[in-house]
Design an enzyme around this catalytic site. Structure first.
Site, PDB file in Angstrom:
ATOM      1  N   HIS A   6       0.736  -1.230  -0.039  1.00  0.00           N
ATOM      2  CA  HIS A   6      -0.210   0.103   0.317  1.00  0.00           C
ATOM      3  C   HIS A   6       1.221   0.788   0.136  1.00  0.00           C
ATOM      4  CE1 HIS A   6      -4.092  -1.629   0.533  1.00  0.00           C
ATOM      5  NE2 HIS A   6      -3.398  -2.932   1.313  1.00  0.00           N
ATOM      6  N   LYS A  17     -10.866  -0.761   2.423  1.00  0.00           N
ATOM      7  CA  LYS A  17     -10.662  -0.894   1.422  1.00  0.00           C
ATOM      8  C   LYS A  17     -11.436  -0.628  -0.401  1.00  0.00           C
ATOM      9  CE  LYS A  17      -6.073   0.108   2.817  1.00  0.00           C
ATOM     10  NZ  LYS A  17      -5.576  -0.384   4.240  1.00  0.00           N
TER      11      LYS A  17
END
Length: 480
Positions: free
Chosen positions: A49, A249
């Site tokens: 990420h 997410k």
């Protein structure tokens, strides 16, 4: 007395073992199942990420950013494949634009380099197979992909080569304070150590709550996925994210480092920390979510589906790192959900540095950071294949046709430090069984090789340990 006991053989536990092996400390890692990377770390979206998503000021944001910049060095040292393929957080509706702006500012605050907003035309130029109705996107250049189980195995192998002992089938049942340290009781024996590191994933609250009045609560959050055949590996370059929600997410379209494409995960809070079922509802939700960005999903090219569990810390909604006030020399790495994979090297470095400082440990003069991966026949040139077969004829024996995995690779996976002991252990180390037929062809030979290497009877071979035996008995063997 040992210096350190690490509880849990997931990516954070194995990364911590490697970092601690940089010091002259006697360390044992206890894993409750038959193999490392057998829990949360084996089933996630495999993303490095970029750091835009975590709330500024949190431990998630801190360790995400610290960990992200460590991947070039770590993956090079450990011979783990990875790629900076970028991430795109895509809006489908004008009302999502405010969220995109918020994520941009959040990314800048966290120190995420190069983040910017791109408009419709540039977005489709970068990703022409996206739904043409997309509006805009946040572009995150420091987003990447990595194999989570190969990374975990690499950490473990390098730690073992540098002196860490790994004990499997060692479920921890009690941790108690003793003079000079801690006593850890497990199904594999009792261990006393000056320091304990709690990397128990979904069970990290239970380990913490044995020793501290600062109680934690871990909520298992199940995410379901589809896997699309690797013929679509070039259909998308970036990892495609929706705008996030309070549950995570969102449902992604994510290419893996091995070329398949993941659709998912869903996010469902459940009660059972071992419940990795897939459900009709969850699979439909995963497909529906991905369909918003990939209009013509090739459902006939689904290979399989699966689910993974995330360790969401209800108590803090953040990572829990370090010593509780009332339990010195007991170090937590609890509530490690996304971006846990990205954060793992930074968390490990922090914990190892703290422990080494408090134990006044010297550096391990013989520490070697280099680990070479198992040679992959499928990636070799014709000349390299000929040389490999010349050196080891087992490279000429293809066991897994779908992924072109040879007998030589499978045998090495068993013989390595912290080697495979189960069919799934072979799968995660070599990809044997991960292809289109999903182990329909190669399983019998994998079982045979495990028996030959480990001196097992076929009835003793398991899929993932415990009672997951593949063969019940011998059809023609006389009853004893």
């Amino acid at each position: 007395m040992l210096d350190v006991v690490i509880i849990g053989g997931g990516v954070v536990g194995c990364a911590t073992a490697r970092e601690i092996s940089r010091y002259d400390l006697k360390t044992v890692l206890l894993e409750k199942t038959a193999d490392i990377c057998n829990g949360q770390s084996k089933a996630n979206t495999a993303i490095i990420h970029g750091g835009y998503d975590a709330k500024p000021g949190t431990l998630k944001a801190k360790y995400n950013m610290l960990g992200n910049v460590m991947f070039d060095k770590i993956c090079t040292e450990l011979d783990v494949p990875y790629e900076w393929n970028t991430s795109l957080v895509v809006s489908l509706h004008p009302e999502d634009d405010e969220m995109i702006e918020t994520l941009l500012e959040q990314g800048k605050t966290n120190g995420c380099p190069g983040v910017r907003i791109i408009e419709h035309d540039e977005l489709l130029q970068l990703e022409p197979n996206l739904n043409p109705n997309v509006c805009k996107a946040l572009l995150v250049p420091t987003g990447g992909i990595v194999c989570p189980y190969e990374l975990t195995q690499a950490f473990a192998e390098n730690a073992a080569s540098n002196g860490v002992e790994f004990v499997r089938n060692a479920k921890v049942t009690n941790v108690e304070k003793i003079e000079g340290g801690w006593r850890v009781t497990s199904s594999a024996g009792v261990y006393e150590a000056k320091a304990v590191v709690n990397c128990a994933g979904l069970y990290s609250d239970e380990i913490n709550n044995m020793v501290s009045e600062r109680k934690l609560e871990i909520q298992p959050r199940r995410g379901e996925y589809y896997i699309v055949d690797k013929k679509y590996k070039d259909y998308f370059h970036a990892t495609i994210f929706p705008c996030p929600s309070k549950m995570g997410k969102g449902i992604l379209v994510a290419r893996t480092i091995d070329g398949t494409v993941l659709l998912g995960p869903t996010a469902e809070d459940i009660d059972d920390k071992a419940d990795t079922r897939t459900t009709a509802f969850g699979q439909a939700k995963a497909l529906d979510g991905a369909h918003k960005y990939w209009e013509k999903i090739p459902t006939r090219d689904f290979i399989t589906n699966f689910s993974g569990l995330r360790a969401h810390c209800v108590t803090t909604n953040d990572f829990v790192i370090g010593e509780p006030d009332d339990a010195p020399m007991f170090f937590n790495a609890a509530g490690i959900e996304s971006p846990g994979l990205t954060s793992s090297p930074a968390i490990a470095e922090h914990l190892a540095t703290e422990i080494a400082s408090k134990l006044d440990a010297r550096e391990n003069a013989s520490f070697n950071p280099i680990r070479k991966g198992i040679p992959k026949f499928r990636e070799m040139t014709k000349e390299e294949r000929a040389e490999a077969i010349k050196a080891n004829p087992d490279f000429a024996k293809i066991v897994c046709r779908c992924e072109t995995v040879t007998e030589a690779e499978i045998r090495e996976a068993i013989r390595r430090p912290v080697g495979a002991r189960t069919v799934d252990g072979i799968k995660r180390r070599t990809r044997a069984g991960m292809g289109r037929c999903q182990a329909g062809f190669c399983t019998p030979r994998v079982v045979e090789i495990l028996c030959e290497e480990l001196g097992l009877d076929p009835t003793e071979v398991t899929k993932f340990g415990g009672d997951s035996r593949l063969i019940e008995g011998h059809l023609f063997k006389e009853a004893e």
